[in-house]
Write a protein that holds these residues in place. Structure first.
Motif, PDB file in Angstrom:
ATOM      1  N   ASN A  93       0.809  -1.216   0.000  1.00 25.35           N
ATOM      2  CA  ASN A  93       0.000   0.000   0.000  1.00 25.35           C
ATOM      3  C   ASN A  93       0.843   1.266   0.000  1.00 25.35           C
ATOM      4  OD1 ASN A  93      -2.017   2.039   1.535  1.00 25.35           O
ATOM      5  ND2 ASN A  93      -3.170   0.475   0.437  1.00 25.35           N
ATOM      6  N   ALA A  94       2.125   1.113  -0.114  1.00 28.33           N
ATOM      7  CA  ALA A  94       3.083   2.218  -0.251  1.00 28.33           C
ATOM      8  C   ALA A  94       2.928   3.295   0.817  1.00 28.33           C
ATOM      9  CB  ALA A  94       3.038   2.782  -1.652  1.00 28.33           C
ATOM     10  N   GLY A  95       2.915   4.530   0.403  1.00 32.34           N
ATOM     11  CA  GLY A  95       2.999   5.664   1.321  1.00 32.34           C
ATOM     12  C   GLY A  95       1.909   5.726   2.368  1.00 32.34           C
ATOM     13  N   ALA A  96       0.660   5.525   1.968  1.00 28.96           N
ATOM     14  CA  ALA A  96      -0.437   5.599   2.936  1.00 28.96           C
ATOM     15  C   ALA A  96      -0.262   4.559   4.032  1.00 28.96           C
ATOM     16  CB  ALA A  96      -1.782   5.419   2.244  1.00 28.96           C
ATOM     17  N   ALA A  97       0.166   3.368   3.664  1.00 28.97           N
ATOM     18  CA  ALA A  97       0.373   2.321   4.658  1.00 28.97           C
ATOM     19  C   ALA A  97       1.549   2.652   5.573  1.00 28.97           C
ATOM     20  CB  ALA A  97       0.587   0.973   3.983  1.00 28.97           C
ATOM     21  N   LEU A  98       2.549   3.327   5.065  1.00 29.62           N
ATOM     22  CA  LEU A  98       3.679   3.721   5.896  1.00 29.62           C
ATOM     23  C   LEU A  98       3.203   4.649   7.013  1.00 29.62           C
ATOM     24  CD1 LEU A  98       6.699   3.762   6.536  1.00 29.62           C
ATOM     25  CD2 LEU A  98       6.904   5.658   4.925  1.00 29.62           C
ATOM     26  N   VAL A  99       2.388   5.623   6.662  1.00 24.84           N
ATOM     27  CA  VAL A  99       1.860   6.558   7.655  1.00 24.84           C
ATOM     28  C   VAL A  99       1.027   5.807   8.694  1.00 24.84           C
ATOM     29  CG1 VAL A  99       0.303   8.515   7.993  1.00 24.84           C
ATOM     30  CG2 VAL A  99       1.914   8.523   6.086  1.00 24.84           C
ATOM     31  N   TYR A 100       0.142   4.914   8.253  1.00 20.46           N
ATOM     32  CA  TYR A 100      -0.702   4.189   9.189  1.00 20.46           C
ATOM     33  C   TYR A 100       0.048   3.090   9.922  1.00 20.46           C
ATOM     34  CZ  TYR A 100      -4.952   6.745   8.825  1.00 20.46           C
ATOM     35  OH  TYR A 100      -5.887   7.730   8.971  1.00 20.46           O
ATOM     36  N   SER A 101       1.143   2.612   9.380  1.00 23.92           N
ATOM     37  CA  SER A 101       1.989   1.673  10.111  1.00 23.92           C
ATOM     38  C   SER A 101       2.558   2.337  11.358  1.00 23.92           C
ATOM     39  CB  SER A 101       3.123   1.160   9.225  1.00 23.92           C
ATOM     40  OG  SER A 101       2.635   0.293   8.243  1.00 23.92           O
ATOM     41  N   SER A 102       2.917   3.613  11.252  1.00 23.76           N
ATOM     42  CA  SER A 102       3.420   4.322  12.432  1.00 23.76           C
ATOM     43  C   SER A 102       2.330   4.407  13.491  1.00 23.76           C
ATOM     44  CB  SER A 102       3.939   5.713  12.060  1.00 23.76           C
ATOM     45  OG  SER A 102       2.884   6.568  11.671  1.00 23.76           O
ATOM     46  N   ARG A 103       1.075   4.535  13.073  1.00 31.98           N
ATOM     47  CA  ARG A 103      -0.041   4.570  14.020  1.00 31.98           C
ATOM     48  C   ARG A 103      -0.234   3.191  14.670  1.00 31.98           C
ATOM     49  NH1 ARG A 103      -2.786   9.141  13.705  1.00 31.98           N
ATOM     50  NH2 ARG A 103      -4.789   8.339  14.436  1.00 31.98           N
ATOM     51  N   ALA A 104      -0.165   2.118  13.880  1.00 32.84           N
ATOM     52  CA  ALA A 104      -0.328   0.769  14.424  1.00 32.84           C
ATOM     53  C   ALA A 104       0.804   0.430  15.392  1.00 32.84           C
ATOM     54  CB  ALA A 104      -0.383  -0.257  13.293  1.00 32.84           C
ATOM     55  N   LEU A 105       2.024   0.825  15.072  1.00 34.48           N
ATOM     56  CA  LEU A 105       3.161   0.584  15.949  1.00 34.48           C
ATOM     57  C   LEU A 105       2.988   1.338  17.262  1.00 34.48           C
ATOM     58  CD1 LEU A 105       5.935  -0.680  16.433  1.00 34.48           C
ATOM     59  CD2 LEU A 105       6.932   1.269  15.222  1.00 34.48           C
ATOM     60  N   ASP A 106       2.535   2.585  17.180  1.00 28.57           N
ATOM     61  CA  ASP A 106       2.276   3.392  18.363  1.00 28.57           C
ATOM     62  C   ASP A 106       1.211   2.723  19.236  1.00 28.57           C
ATOM     63  OD1 ASP A 106       2.666   5.868  19.894  1.00 28.57           O
ATOM     64  OD2 ASP A 106       0.699   6.473  19.164  1.00 28.57           O
ATOM     65  N   ALA A 107       0.141   2.243  18.618  1.00 27.19           N
ATOM     66  CA  ALA A 107      -0.920   1.561  19.358  1.00 27.19           C
ATOM     67  C   ALA A 107      -0.393   0.292  20.016  1.00 27.19           C
ATOM     68  CB  ALA A 107      -2.096   1.237  18.436  1.00 27.19           C
ATOM     69  N   PHE A 108       0.323  -0.521  19.266  1.00 24.02           N
ATOM     70  CA  PHE A 108       0.868  -1.777  19.775  1.00 24.02           C
ATOM     71  C   PHE A 108       1.777  -1.528  20.973  1.00 24.02           C
ATOM     72  CE2 PHE A 108       3.907  -5.226  19.949  1.00 24.02           C
ATOM     73  CZ  PHE A 108       3.126  -6.353  19.761  1.00 24.02           C
ATOM     74  N   ASP A 109       2.680  -0.559  20.847  1.00 29.31           N
ATOM     75  CA  ASP A 109       3.606  -0.264  21.954  1.00 29.31           C
ATOM     76  C   ASP A 109       2.865   0.158  23.213  1.00 29.31           C
ATOM     77  OD1 ASP A 109       6.360   1.162  19.996  1.00 29.31           O
ATOM     78  OD2 ASP A 109       5.812  -0.917  20.427  1.00 29.31           O
ATOM     79  N   GLN A 110       1.785   0.937  23.063  1.00 28.57           N
ATOM     80  CA  GLN A 110       1.034   1.365  24.227  1.00 28.57           C
ATOM     81  C   GLN A 110       0.326   0.183  24.883  1.00 28.57           C
ATOM     82  OE1 GLN A 110      -1.383   4.939  23.884  1.00 28.57           O
ATOM     83  NE2 GLN A 110      -0.046   5.625  22.217  1.00 28.57           N
ATOM     84  N   PHE A 111      -0.278  -0.696  24.081  1.00 31.17           N
ATOM     85  CA  PHE A 111      -0.952  -1.853  24.674  1.00 31.17           C
ATOM     86  C   PHE A 111       0.050  -2.814  25.295  1.00 31.17           C
ATOM     87  CE2 PHE A 111      -4.422  -0.589  21.742  1.00 31.17           C
ATOM     88  CZ  PHE A 111      -5.431  -0.483  22.707  1.00 31.17           C
ATOM     89  N   ALA A 112       1.231  -2.903  24.755  1.00 29.36           N
ATOM     90  CA  ALA A 112       2.258  -3.807  25.291  1.00 29.36           C
ATOM     91  C   ALA A 112       2.780  -3.339  26.650  1.00 29.36           C
ATOM     92  CB  ALA A 112       3.402  -3.948  24.286  1.00 29.36           C
ATOM     93  N   LYS A 113       2.643  -2.059  26.962  1.00 30.31           N
ATOM     94  CA  LYS A 113       3.132  -1.506  28.235  1.00 30.31           C
ATOM     95  C   LYS A 113       2.206  -1.810  29.406  1.00 30.31           C
ATOM     96  CE  LYS A 113       5.703   2.352  26.293  1.00 30.31           C
ATOM     97  NZ  LYS A 113       5.819   3.814  26.182  1.00 30.31           N
ATOM     98  N   LYS A 114       1.000  -2.295  29.133  1.00 26.76           N
ATOM     99  CA  LYS A 114       0.038  -2.572  30.218  1.00 26.76           C
ATOM    100  C   LYS A 114       0.576  -3.561  31.204  1.00 26.76           C
ATOM    101  CE  LYS A 114      -4.495  -1.622  28.388  1.00 26.76           C
ATOM    102  NZ  LYS A 114      -5.755  -2.224  28.026  1.00 26.76           N
TER     103      LYS A 114
END
Length: 114
Positions: A93-114
């Motif tokens: 998905n090229a560029g759009a997916a890159l931007v949203y990948s940063s959002r998914a990574l941010d979400a994952f890291d926050q849930f992993a800190k619980k």
């Protein structure tokens, strides 16, 4: 931090609950579709959640990212597995997916800190 994903997920479920209360057939239809995707088969739950995260990235669905990042953490997905999944989503998905990948990574890291 791009978003407070646990709080976002709580708020999203509240909004979806209000929608479902006023029109329960919407949620019933989605649950029927999800039932087919959740059947036990060749893929384990963690793999299905990683695929769902890749799709959430490519469709740019923040609530989907929150739901599936949370479930991926619960099912033992590693950050490395997530990064490989996000690389595939980006490649497709090229560029759009890159931007949203940063959002998914941010979400994952926050849930992993619980």
């Amino acid at each position: 931090m791009l978003n407070n994903w646990p709080e976002f997920l709580k708020d999203a479920f509240g909004a979806i609950g209000a929608l479902a209360k006023d029109n329960p057939k919407i949620l019933q239809g989605l649950q029927t579709i999800e039932g087919g995707a959740e059947s036990k088969g060749a893929l384990d739950g963690k793999t299905r959640e990683l695929i769902a995260l890749a799709v959430a990235v490519t469709t740019r669905c923040d609530t989907c990212i929150a739901v599936h990042a949370s479930k991926a953490v619960e099912l033992g997905a590693s950050r490395e597995e997530l990064l490989e999944t996000l690389a595939m989503a980006t490649a497709l998905n090229a560029g759009a997916a890159l931007v949203y990948s940063s959002r998914a990574l941010d979400a994952f890291d926050q849930f992993a800190k619980k």
